[in-house]
Motif scaffolding. Structure first.
Motif, short mmCIF file in Angstrom:
data_model
loop_
_atom_site.label_atom_id
_atom_site.label_comp_id
_atom_site.label_asym_id
_atom_site.label_seq_id
_atom_site.Cartn_x
_atom_site.Cartn_y
_atom_site.Cartn_z
N GLY A 46 27.85 -45.93 30.92
CA GLY A 46 27.78 -46.07 32.36
C GLY A 46 26.82 -45.13 33.05
O GLY A 46 26.94 -44.89 34.26
N THR A 47 25.84 -44.60 32.34
CA THR A 47 24.91 -43.63 32.94
C THR A 47 23.50 -44.18 33.14
O THR A 47 22.72 -43.58 33.88
CB THR A 47 24.83 -42.37 32.07
N HIS A 48 23.16 -45.29 32.48
CA HIS A 48 21.80 -45.81 32.55
C HIS A 48 21.83 -47.33 32.76
O HIS A 48 22.89 -47.97 32.68
CB HIS A 48 21.03 -45.46 31.27
N ASP A 49 20.65 -47.89 32.97
CA ASP A 49 20.56 -49.32 33.24
C ASP A 49 20.91 -50.17 32.03
O ASP A 49 21.26 -51.35 32.18
CB ASP A 49 19.15 -49.69 33.71
N SER A 50 20.77 -49.62 30.83
CA SER A 50 21.05 -50.39 29.61
C SER A 50 21.41 -49.44 28.49
O SER A 50 21.19 -48.22 28.58
CB SER A 50 19.84 -51.23 29.21
N PHE A 51 21.94 -50.01 27.41
CA PHE A 51 22.26 -49.22 26.23
C PHE A 51 20.98 -48.65 25.63
O PHE A 51 20.92 -47.49 25.20
CB PHE A 51 22.99 -50.10 25.21
N GLY A 52 19.92 -49.46 25.61
CA GLY A 52 18.64 -48.97 25.11
C GLY A 52 18.11 -47.81 25.95
O GLY A 52 17.63 -46.82 25.40
N ALA A 53 18.22 -47.93 27.27
CA ALA A 53 17.75 -46.86 28.16
C ALA A 53 18.56 -45.58 27.93
O ALA A 53 18.02 -44.47 27.96
CB ALA A 53 17.84 -47.30 29.61
N HIS A 54 19.87 -45.74 27.73
CA HIS A 54 20.72 -44.57 27.47
C HIS A 54 20.26 -43.83 26.22
O HIS A 54 20.08 -42.60 26.24
CB HIS A 54 22.18 -45.02 27.30
N ASN A 55 20.08 -44.58 25.14
CA ASN A 55 19.70 -43.93 23.89
C ASN A 55 18.26 -43.43 23.92
O ASN A 55 17.93 -42.42 23.29
CB ASN A 55 19.93 -44.87 22.71
N ASN A 56 17.40 -44.12 24.67
CA ASN A 56 16.05 -43.59 24.86
C ASN A 56 16.07 -42.26 25.57
O ASN A 56 15.32 -41.33 25.24
CB ASN A 56 15.20 -44.59 25.65
N ALA A 57 16.95 -42.15 26.57
CA ALA A 57 17.07 -40.88 27.30
C ALA A 57 17.58 -39.79 26.38
O ALA A 57 17.14 -38.63 26.46
CB ALA A 57 18.00 -41.06 28.51
N ARG A 58 18.52 -40.15 25.51
CA ARG A 58 19.02 -39.17 24.55
C ARG A 58 17.90 -38.72 23.60
O ARG A 58 17.80 -37.54 23.27
CB ARG A 58 20.18 -39.77 23.74
N LEU A 59 17.07 -39.67 23.19
CA LEU A 59 15.95 -39.33 22.31
C LEU A 59 15.00 -38.37 23.01
O LEU A 59 14.60 -37.34 22.44
CB LEU A 59 15.20 -40.59 21.89
N ARG A 60 14.65 -38.68 24.25
CA ARG A 60 13.70 -37.84 24.96
C ARG A 60 14.26 -36.45 25.22
O ARG A 60 13.56 -35.44 25.10
CB ARG A 60 13.28 -38.52 26.26
N ALA A 61 15.54 -36.39 25.59
CA ALA A 61 16.17 -35.07 25.80
C ALA A 61 16.20 -34.29 24.49
O ALA A 61 16.00 -33.07 24.47
CB ALA A 61 17.58 -35.26 26.35
N PHE A 62 16.46 -34.98 23.40
CA PHE A 62 16.48 -34.36 22.08
C PHE A 62 15.11 -33.76 21.75
O PHE A 62 14.99 -32.59 21.38
CB PHE A 62 16.87 -35.44 21.07
N LEU A 63 14.06 -34.57 21.89
CA LEU A 63 12.71 -34.09 21.57
C LEU A 63 12.27 -33.00 22.54
O LEU A 63 11.64 -32.01 22.12
CB LEU A 63 11.73 -35.26 21.61
N ASP A 64 12.59 -33.15 23.81
CA ASP A 64 12.23 -32.13 24.79
C ASP A 64 12.93 -30.82 24.50
O ASP A 64 12.36 -29.73 24.71
CB ASP A 64 12.59 -32.60 26.20
N GLY A 65 14.18 -30.90 24.02
CA GLY A 65 14.94 -29.69 23.74
C GLY A 65 14.31 -28.83 22.67
O GLY A 65 14.49 -27.60 22.66
#
Length: 539
Positions: free
Chosen positions: A111-130
């Motif tokens: 329930g945080t993003h427009d789609s399941f793909g967008a959610h996991n993409n955000a997790r990927l980007r936060a992961f790499l940025d971290g």
């Protein structure tokens, strides 16, 4: 400033960089494109870190040697259809209604993003940025729907039969009979259809297919995001469309790399330089499996050690299988710290720390105490409380504090967590033999006798070496004495094993003199006497 001689450096990132440089020379390109791929149906994991880190090191080596610009594209295959409902997400019943649809068309169960793909993409980007990786993010859905892949998809349509015939021998009988590189998106349901292509029409840029449920025939353009290429053809199409120069992948994808490379040649280009890395094994040498849960997660590693130590572990011999489990962590941390010290002395590109830290040692002050010694201190204090470890450290280094040395403070916290979860549960003390007890009593006597001389030395290597000499001198007796190469009497491994097994309940550790230096002579002698007294009382 570039240095072409670096391409001859005997370090695998430079060896890979030389292959990329050769490719650019042949193609006439002046910018290199490195790529890493990601399937966003799951969350980023320790393998994701390894692939991006290793690719980054090759990219840095390429830049240092050639001076040419490069890009790293982190590509998310988020247009892939949802094949099954993951076990580790909420609202699983809701997700089951969207099976087969592209991940970017599946609602986000969190329930945080427009789609399941967008959610996991955000997790990927936060992961790499971290981790501070430099990259450009790319979405398969965006590239398909924006038309960035249209020319490549039309080219694949022109050679449809050749691509199909290249893939068919690798498939089972059922899929072989119906295979096409194109998966149409159903115009009504939005599902990625796993159906045969009845007819390929390059002249109109379309494919003809039949809905197996209704029998209705459709003519679908291969452009504009109305089809999704099947996995191996999709990988090849991406390489072709974007001009990818370098990509890594695991040993489990060797056959896919070969087939995708053959498809790129059918399309009319040379495939990228590829590199196959070995997969991780668990402590027993079995392949790590998420379903078995027999591996170490990146979250666990970061509880116990800094991310740079994980990078150090990932660096060595990527083409060889590695056992990835908690017991490799202490060595990885101390090897990384030693590598950074060497990097401070000389920017040597064969040093893994050169690649991990971008060619220069970090500006932060190096910690004064190694990780293995911190684990020993936790054992002596029998604590996982960072404050109690700091109390020991500040006896030896009065000016140190968590505020003045944040790197050491991080290691202290890591060591406490590691000691709590992995050392304390496995501690097994054994009684000293009469010979061991006599030698340990002699060690306590020598420490007290030499303490004024120790304290005259500055805290650090000199004082630790003097205390280690006392450890050696106490052990130069039967049954521990061994003849040295120079004719002098040395000390066998049995003496050091006895110190650890009797005093700390462990089988091994760093030089014992370093531990004595930090805990102090009085505490070391008290430890010896308490352990021997406890054994006497038990007897």
């Amino acid at each position: 400033m570039s240095d072409p001689s670096l391409l001859a450096t005997r370090a695998w990132p430079f060896e890979e960089a030389a292959r990329v440089a050769d490719r650019l020379q042949k193609t006439g390109k002046t910018t290199a494109l490195f790529e890493t791929g990601y399937g966003p149906s799951g969350l980023p994991h320790i393998g994701t870190f390894g692939e991006v880190a290793r690719t980054t090191w090759v990219r840095r080596a390429f830049a240092a040697a050639t001076g040419l610009p490069s890009r790293l594209l982190a590509f998310s295959d988020d247009m892939d259809g949802l094949r099954k409902v993951p076990d580790n997400v909420p609202n699983r019943e809701m997700l089951a209604e969207y099976l087969g649809k592209p991940l970017t068309k599946v609602p986000d169960p969190f329930g945080t993003h427009d789609s399941f793909g967008a959610h996991n993409n955000a997790r990927l980007r936060a992961f790499l940025d971290g981790f501070g990786f430099e990259y450009e993010f790319a979405s398969s859905t965006d590239y398909y729907q924006s038309g960035r892949f249209d020319a490549a998809l039309l080219r694949m349509l022109e050679v449809h039969d050749q691509v199909r015939d290249a893939v068919r021998p690798t498939l089972g009988p059922d899929r072989r009979a119906t295979y096409s590189p194109f998966l149409p998106i159903h115009p009504r349901t939005g599902i990625v259809m796993q159906v045969p292509v009845d007819e390929a029409r390059p002249e109109s840029g379309t494919i003809i297919w039949t809905d197996p449920a209704s029998g209705e025939r459709f003519e679908t353009p291969v452009t504009g995001g109305q089809v999704k290429a099947q996995w191996k053809a999709d990988w090849a199409m991406r390489w072709f469309a974007l001009g990818v120069d370098y990509e890594m992948s695991g040993k489990d994808l060797i056959d896919s790399v070969k087939l995708s490379s053959a498809i790129v040649r059918i399309l009319g280009a040379e495939p990228p330089v590829t590199f196959t890395y070995e997969l991780f094994l668990d402590a027993e040498g079995q392949k790590i499996s998420k379903s078995k849960g027999n591996g170490l997660t990146i979250e666990q590693w970061l509880d116990y050690a800094p991310p740079e130590s994980l990078a150090w572990f990932m660096y060595a011999s990527p083409g060889s299988a590695k056992r990835l489990h908690a017991k490799v962590i202490p060595r990885a941390v101390d090897d990384w710290l030693a590598g950074v010290e060497k990097l401070r002395a000389a920017a040597e590109p064969t040093n893994p720390a050169w690649h991990i830290h971008g060619g220069a040692a970090p500006a932060t002050r190096p910690p004064t105490i190694g990780f293995a010694t911190l684990l020993n201190l936790a054992g002596v204090a029998n604590t996982d409380d960072p404050a109690r470890l700091w109390a020991y450290i500040q006896k030896y280094y009065p000016a140190e504090s968590p505020e003045t040395d944040p790197v050491l403070d991080g290691l202290v916290r890591n060591a406490c967590a590691y000691w709590r979860d992995w050392v304390a549960p496995e501690r097994r003390f054994r009684p000293a033999t009469p010979a061991e007890a006599e030698a340990m009593q002699e060690l306590a006597r020598l420490l007290r006798e030499r303490e004024p001389g120790f304290m005259a030395l500055p805290p650090g290597p000199q004082r630790e070496s003097a205390m280690q000499d006392a450890v050696y001198d106490a052990g130069r007796r039967e049954p521990f004495a061994v003849p040295g190469k120079d004719g002098k009497i040395g000390v066998g491994r049995a003496w050091f094993s006895a110190l650890y097994e009797v005093l700390l309940g462990k089988t091994e550790g760093p030089r014992f003199g370093g531990t004595i230096a930090v805990m102090g002579v009085a505490e070391a002698c008290a430890l010896i006497e308490q352990r021997l007294a406890a054994e006497t009382a038990a007897a």
